[in-house]
Design a protein around this motif. Structure first.
Motif, short mmCIF file in Angstrom:
data_model
loop_
_atom_site.label_atom_id
_atom_site.label_comp_id
_atom_site.label_asym_id
_atom_site.label_seq_id
_atom_site.Cartn_x
_atom_site.Cartn_y
_atom_site.Cartn_z
N LEU A 100 3.74 -7.63 -4.57
CA LEU A 100 4.78 -6.60 -4.62
C LEU A 100 5.46 -6.58 -5.98
O LEU A 100 5.69 -5.50 -6.56
CB LEU A 100 5.82 -6.84 -3.52
N THR A 101 5.78 -7.75 -6.51
CA THR A 101 6.41 -7.80 -7.84
C THR A 101 5.44 -7.33 -8.92
O THR A 101 5.85 -6.69 -9.90
CB THR A 101 6.90 -9.22 -8.15
N SER A 102 4.15 -7.63 -8.74
CA SER A 102 3.15 -7.18 -9.71
C SER A 102 3.07 -5.67 -9.73
O SER A 102 3.03 -5.04 -10.80
CB SER A 102 1.79 -7.79 -9.36
N LEU A 103 3.06 -5.04 -8.54
CA LEU A 103 3.00 -3.58 -8.47
C LEU A 103 4.28 -2.97 -9.03
O LEU A 103 4.24 -1.96 -9.76
CB LEU A 103 2.79 -3.14 -7.01
N ALA A 104 5.42 -3.57 -8.74
CA ALA A 104 6.69 -3.05 -9.26
C ALA A 104 6.70 -3.11 -10.78
O ALA A 104 7.17 -2.15 -11.45
CB ALA A 104 7.84 -3.85 -8.67
N ALA A 105 6.20 -4.19 -11.35
CA ALA A 105 6.15 -4.31 -12.81
C ALA A 105 5.27 -3.22 -13.42
O ALA A 105 5.60 -2.63 -14.45
CB ALA A 105 5.64 -5.69 -13.20
N ARG A 106 4.15 -2.94 -12.76
CA ARG A 106 3.24 -1.89 -13.26
C ARG A 106 3.94 -0.52 -13.23
O ARG A 106 3.85 0.26 -14.19
CB ARG A 106 1.97 -1.86 -12.40
N LEU A 107 4.66 -0.25 -12.14
CA LEU A 107 5.34 1.04 -12.04
C LEU A 107 6.42 1.17 -13.12
O LEU A 107 6.60 2.25 -13.71
CB LEU A 107 5.96 1.20 -10.65
N LEU A 156 0.84 -1.20 0.00
CA LEU A 156 0.00 0.00 0.00
C LEU A 156 0.87 1.25 0.00
O LEU A 156 0.58 2.22 -0.72
CB LEU A 156 -0.92 -0.01 1.23
N ALA A 157 1.96 1.25 0.75
CA ALA A 157 2.88 2.40 0.74
C ALA A 157 3.47 2.60 -0.64
O ALA A 157 3.58 3.74 -1.14
CB ALA A 157 3.98 2.21 1.78
N GLY A 158 3.83 1.51 -1.32
CA GLY A 158 4.37 1.60 -2.66
C GLY A 158 3.36 2.14 -3.65
O GLY A 158 3.70 2.94 -4.54
N ALA A 159 2.09 1.73 -3.52
CA ALA A 159 1.04 2.22 -4.42
C ALA A 159 0.81 3.71 -4.22
O ALA A 159 0.69 4.49 -5.18
CB ALA A 159 -0.24 1.44 -4.19
N VAL A 160 0.72 4.15 -2.94
CA VAL A 160 0.49 5.57 -2.66
C VAL A 160 1.65 6.40 -3.20
O VAL A 160 1.47 7.43 -3.86
CB VAL A 160 0.31 5.79 -1.14
N GLU A 161 2.88 5.93 -2.91
CA GLU A 161 4.07 6.70 -3.29
C GLU A 161 4.29 6.67 -4.79
O GLU A 161 4.55 7.72 -5.42
CB GLU A 161 5.28 6.12 -2.57
N LEU A 200 1.29 9.60 -5.69
CA LEU A 200 2.22 10.73 -5.51
C LEU A 200 3.21 10.83 -6.67
O LEU A 200 4.06 11.74 -6.69
CB LEU A 200 2.96 10.59 -4.18
N GLU A 201 3.13 9.86 -7.59
CA GLU A 201 3.96 9.86 -8.81
C GLU A 201 5.45 9.93 -8.49
O GLU A 201 6.21 10.72 -9.05
CB GLU A 201 3.55 11.02 -9.73
N ARG A 202 5.88 9.10 -7.54
CA ARG A 202 7.30 8.99 -7.19
C ARG A 202 7.72 7.54 -7.39
O ARG A 202 7.92 6.78 -6.43
CB ARG A 202 7.54 9.41 -5.74
N PRO A 203 7.86 7.11 -8.61
CA PRO A 203 8.11 5.69 -8.86
C PRO A 203 9.48 5.21 -8.38
O PRO A 203 9.62 4.05 -7.99
CB PRO A 203 8.01 5.58 -10.38
N VAL A 204 10.50 6.08 -8.40
CA VAL A 204 11.85 5.62 -8.05
C VAL A 204 11.93 5.17 -6.59
O VAL A 204 12.33 4.03 -6.31
CB VAL A 204 12.90 6.71 -8.34
N PRO A 205 11.56 6.01 -5.59
CA PRO A 205 11.62 5.52 -4.21
C PRO A 205 10.62 4.38 -3.96
O PRO A 205 10.89 3.49 -3.14
CB PRO A 205 11.27 6.75 -3.36
N ALA A 206 9.50 4.41 -4.68
CA ALA A 206 8.52 3.33 -4.50
C ALA A 206 9.11 2.00 -4.95
O ALA A 206 8.96 0.96 -4.28
CB ALA A 206 7.25 3.64 -5.27
N LEU A 207 9.80 2.01 -6.11
CA LEU A 207 10.42 0.78 -6.61
C LEU A 207 11.53 0.31 -5.68
O LEU A 207 11.69 -0.90 -5.45
CB LEU A 207 10.97 1.02 -8.02
N ALA A 208 12.29 1.23 -5.14
CA ALA A 208 13.35 0.85 -4.20
C ALA A 208 12.75 0.16 -2.99
O ALA A 208 13.26 -0.86 -2.50
CB ALA A 208 14.14 2.08 -3.77
N ARG A 209 11.63 0.69 -2.51
CA ARG A 209 10.95 0.11 -1.36
C ARG A 209 10.46 -1.31 -1.70
O ARG A 209 10.65 -2.25 -0.94
CB ARG A 209 9.76 1.00 -0.98
N LEU A 210 9.83 -1.43 -2.86
CA LEU A 210 9.25 -2.73 -3.24
C LEU A 210 10.33 -3.77 -3.49
O LEU A 210 10.21 -4.93 -3.06
CB LEU A 210 8.39 -2.54 -4.49
#
Length: 981
Positions: free
Chosen positions: A970-977, A932-937, A941-951
């Motif tokens: 988590l991998t599914s969300l990372a792939a989408r980002l 959920l934090a990765g999706a919000v971020e 919030l359109e910050r894919p780089v820190p979100a991907l690092a988190r995931l």
């Protein structure tokens, strides 16, 4: 309606409130009043809405004579002021041409020519409005089927046409197509057509309940009995007590009659008694009454015509009397329809239903299967199949002597002898034999009183038992039997000590009463006249029993030795005089004493020795109870398999004796617990229901309802929602429950389980009504505010699910007030967090303030729990609260606040690791918080780089710990980002 609306806004609000009411007289009367109110405003749109509500109330309140009158007013308004009708109102108007056609068809006094004329009017109106004619052809087909004409052409003209926006819903049309094939005798094809509705893929206000009622018999005829059972339970709940679905209720009654469930049919008939007076549609009446007659005809054919039956209000009915009344009314209705239609279709269809033979001898429909014998007043309980009923001697002197001899042995067959004697002695023409061996009548009356006292004691009616024993003692004195009088007084002492005193101080007071009783028993024994060995052994047994009960009440280690000393004295005396029943009783007491003292191995050793003796020397009727005790001991020693073997064998042997004499109900109850330990819940459920029904048959109603309540909860836990609801509906309809004679808290618990089952069955409206009623009642439970807190909290959540957050806030405040008196930290926190989630999810940014208020309350509950040193089993209340703050803010679009809250939740959770308790569950919770934090971020919030690092870091961590399933979202969300980037 308290006051008439003064503005159109108030009128619309009143219309919305009325729309939430169930169909019936209250809703209809309110709708009539709202039409009167709307006529006072110079607003034709408001009047149209009021008239539409009134027509709906008449239609679904089974008042077809009034629906066309209201529609005529609407049609006149449309012709005079077409601009008043926007697209939605115009659609509703043309839709309801079909309602009027249905209403006219249901009234035999409307000539067939008028029905055809109405269809012509419908066709002309549709053509003039440029609307497709499929709905018209649908009504033409329904009229042909109703009249009994050849429907082949009418069916093709309707079913072969393309559906339009004004066509009946998919579910209703599926039902009509299936009924067409059913009328042609093609069960398989009709069921294939019905499948989308029966499977829940298509539904509407009356579906699938209507289709289910018609599909029950085809399902049986094609061998799908389990499916029929399942749909009966769910389908009946969808139509019961509903005047506009009385025909469907009638078909459920017919289903019961044809599957060996006549007793359930009578129960459902009683539940729907109001339909005799509330159904004003002659066609629905005919359908309902025919189903009722099928049931009553079957019951009467089985020889139960004198059973009470629920019929028209105002008089008491028997099955035979009600059947005659119903037959006359239904025959008249069928004849009136046939006279109108010029065919014999309705008489023929009615006769076909009445001539059907039962399709199954017995189909277990509910968790509480009962026969007509079970509902017959004062019906005798059948003897077990494994053993024939004991022979009761007919000559009176022989009967009396045999009863006394069996009583001395403690033999279960004494019950039958005493029952026979009681019926003889209470008869008006009873003459006591002049036989010295029998003794005077007063002696026999004393015997009967003592036996009655014993039965009262077995049902925990100790005060009643004590009184009866004292009365028996007086009669024994009058009969010149002082030794028997001593025994009766001794039994009275023990019973009186067991009876809870009005102002007693719990276990201590009971232990003191038993200490005093034991002292009195010793004095009685010392002062007793000449006693026979049997009588002296009974006194010794009572002395040991009193001390055993004291140990049970106090749990004091100092009370163990006195019990064992008395038991040793009893055992020695019984052995010296070869009194087998008391030898067995002494060893059972010794084993129980070891168990109460915590020495389970010693208890098992004692029981093993006793079983060896019983198998060699008897008495055989002690074996079931002894095996039951060993089973409970093995369960206490964590050996559920051995316990199951003992209890199963005990149950097998118990089949040879009267159930209440050998504790068959207790064996079933213990087996249910054992099966749960073995992971066999379905088997446990069977034993629970058998335990309950046996207790019910033997008058142990509180125990029975407790067992049934446990069965209902277990069936709900197993996902058998409809079984749970059906069982509880049956229990709550019991006369003593309806009369308020059963413990109100026990009834409340049954209702609470039912409300939860309704919620699980997605009947949110019914569940909310029941929860709200329970919350109101439990508000007065000053001795149990904790239960009120939980009921009010659950009520608040249901109101939140319905979007009624104002009422949800009121219920939550009640819960918080009760929680202040009796804290329920974890449960109340969970409810408040769920309310916050629901409000933010349903209302978005507009609901954020209300959602945060709920979370603020949950925060205060968490602070209180922390101060009180309360520890949760899983994640802390603070962690759960932080996570919910994240979700709520995300739903409301406050993404920065959402991310900050989720960061806090992750910090509180800590990373998963092998050293943590519940490592799998912990990893799952942590992964969801990261997702959920990765999706919000990354997304909002359109910050894919820190979100991907988190995931990516989380995936690596979970993979290293061996949690591949948790990495997938988590991998599914990372792939989408990455794709979006």
């Amino acid at each position: 309606m308290p006051t008439a609306p003064q503005t159109t806004d108030e009128l619309y609000q009143a219309l919305r409130e009325n729309d939430r009411r169930p169909y019936g007289r209250t809703r209809t009367v309110t709708a009539e009043e709202l039409v009167d109110a709307a006529e006072q405003f110079a607003d034709p749109v408001a009047l149209v809405h009021a008239l539409l509500e009134l027509q709906e109330a008449y239609t679904y309140g089974s008042e077809p004579r009034k629906s066309p009158v209201v529609f005529a007013r609407l049609l006149t308004l449309f012709d005079e002021q077409p601009d008043v009708f926007d697209e939605r109102l115009r659609h509703m108007l043309f839709w309801r041409f079909k309602w009027v056609a249905n209403a006219l068809r249901a009234l035999p006094e409307i000539p067939l020519a008028s029905l055809r004329q109405w269809l012509t009017e419908m066709r002309d109106r549709y053509e003039k409005a440029g609307l497709g004619l499929q709905p018209y052809y649908g009504q033409a087909y329904l009229l042909a089927a109703h009249v009994g004409e050849d429907t082949a052409l009418a069916y093709e003209l309707w079913a072969g046409r393309t559906r339009t926006r004004l066509s009946d819903c998919e579910a209703c049309e599926i039902c009509e197509r299936a009924l067409h094939h059913l009328a042609a005798g093609d069960d398989e094809r009709s069921l294939r057509v019905w499948e989308p509705v029966l499977a829940g893929k298509e539904s509407c206000q009356e579906e699938p309940a209507r289709s289910v009622s018609h599909a029950l018999l085809p399902l049986l005829r094609t061998g799908r009995t389990d499916r029929a059972r399942e749909l009966h339970l769910a389908g009946y709940r969808g139509c019961r007590r509903n005047p506009s679905m009385s025909g469907e209720v009638g078909r459920h009654l017919e289903f019961c009659a044809l599957t060996g469930n006549e007793a359930r049919g009578l129960e459902l008939l009683a539940e729907n008694r109001s339909l005799f007076d509330e159904v004003h549609s002659p066609l629905d009446q005919l359908d309902f009454l025919t189903g009722v007659e099928v049931l009553l005809q079957r019951v009467e054919s089985l020889g139960h015509g004198e059973l009470p039956a629920a019929g028209h209000a105002g008089r008491t009915w028997t099955v035979a009397g009600l059947r005659a009344e119903v037959r006359g009314r239904a025959d008249d209705l069928a004849a009136r329809f046939d006279a109108r239609n010029g065919t014999t279709a309705h008489t023929d269809r009615r006769r076909a239903r009445l001539d059907r033979a039962p399709l199954l001898d017995a189909l277990e429909l509910t968790l509480r299967p009962r026969t007509l014998d079970d509902v017959t007043p004062a019906a005798p309980v059948a003897a077990p199949a494994a053993r024939t009923a004991p022979e009761v001697p007919e000559p009176l002197p022989e009967l009396v002597l045999r009863a006394r001899a069996l009583e001395e042995q403690g033999h279960p067959d004494a019950q039958a002898c005493w029952a026979r004697l009681r019926s003889l002695v209470t008869a008006r023409d009873y003459t006591h034999p002049d036989d010295p061996a029998v003794g005077p009548l007063v002696r026999l009356r004393a015997d009967l009183l003592a036996e009655e006292a014993g039965r009262a004691g077995e049902q925990d009616e100790f005060a009643v038992a004590a009184g009866l024993y004292e009365e028996a003692a007086g009669l024994y004195d009058d009969a010149g039997e002082p030794a028997h009088a001593v025994l009766a007084r001794a039994c009275a002492l023990v019973a009186a000590a067991e009876a809870p005193a009005p102002d007693s101080d719990g276990p201590e007071a009971k232990a003191a009463a038993l200490t005093a009783a034991h002292a009195s028993l010793v004095r009685l024994h010392e002062e007793a006249p000449d006693l026979t060995p049997y009588q002296e052994a009974r006194l010794l047994r009572l002395r040991a029993t009193a001390l055993g009960l004291r140990l049970q009440a106090s749990g004091s280690e100092g009370h163990v030795a006195p019990v064992l000393a008395e038991v040793d004295q009893l055992h020695a005396f019984a052995t010296r005089h070869d009194i087998g029943g008391q030898i067995s009783g002494a060893r059972l007491l010794r084993a129980s004493t070891y168990a109460l003292s915590g020495d389970l191995p010693a208890a098992v050793t004692e029981v093993d020795a006793l079983l060896d003796r019983l198998k060699a020397h008897g008495p055989a009727w002690h074996l079931p109870r002894t095996l039951g005790l060993r089973g409970r001991l093995h369960l206490g020693l964590q050996d559920a398999r051995a316990a199951h073997a003992d209890l199963t064998e005990g149950l097998r042997l118990a089949a040879g004796w009267p159930a209440d004499a050998v504790g068959t109900a207790r064996l079933h109850g213990d087996l249910a617990e054992t099966c749960m330990h073995l992971g066999r819940p379905e088997e446990a459920l069977r034993h629970l229901t058998r335990c309950a029904e046996l207790d019910l048959r033997h008058g142990n109603r509180t125990d029975a309802f407790c067992a049934y309540g446990n069965a209902a909860q277990l069936s709900l836990d197993l996902g058998r929602v409809e079984d749970c609801i059906a069982l509880l509906d049956s229990l709550l309809a019991e006369p003593d429950v309806a009369a308020g004679e059963l413990d109100d808290r026990l009834v409340a618990q049954l209702r609470l389980t039912r409300a939860r089952a309704l919620h699980a069955g997605e009947d949110l409206k019914a569940a909310t009504v029941e929860f709200a009623a329970l919350a109101a009642e439990s508000a007065g439970w000053d001795d149990d505010p904790g239960s009120h807190a939980m009921i009010a909290a659950e009520t608040a959540v249901l109101l939140g699910e319905s979007g009624e957050f104002g009422r949800a806030r009121e219920a939550a405040d009640q819960a918080l007030a009760a929680h202040a008196r009796a804290p329920r930290y974890e449960q109340l926190s969970g409810c408040l967090r769920e309310l916050a989630r629901l409000q933010a999810q349903q209302q978005g940014p507009a609901g954020l303030a209300g959602a945060l208020a709920f979370l603020a309350d949950a925060g205060r509950v968490a602070d209180e729990a922390h101060e009180a040193g309360y520890r949760t089993r899983g994640r802390s209340l603070e962690t759960a609260l932080a996570y919910e703050h994240g979700r709520v803010n995300a739903y409301a679009g406050a993404y920065e606040d959402a991310l900050a809250a989720l960061e806090k939740a992750l910090a509180l959770l800590g990373e998963p690791g092998p050293e943590r308790d519940r490592a799998e569950e912990w990893a799952e919770e942590w992964a969801e918080c990261v997702r959920l934090a990765g999706a919000v971020e990354g997304i909002y919030l359109e910050r894919p780089v820190p979100a991907l690092a988190r995931l990516d870091a989380a995936v690596a961590r979970l993979t290293a710990l061996g949690h591949p399933e948790e990495t997938e979202p988590l991998t599914s969300l990372a792939a989408r980002l990455r794709d979006e980037d």
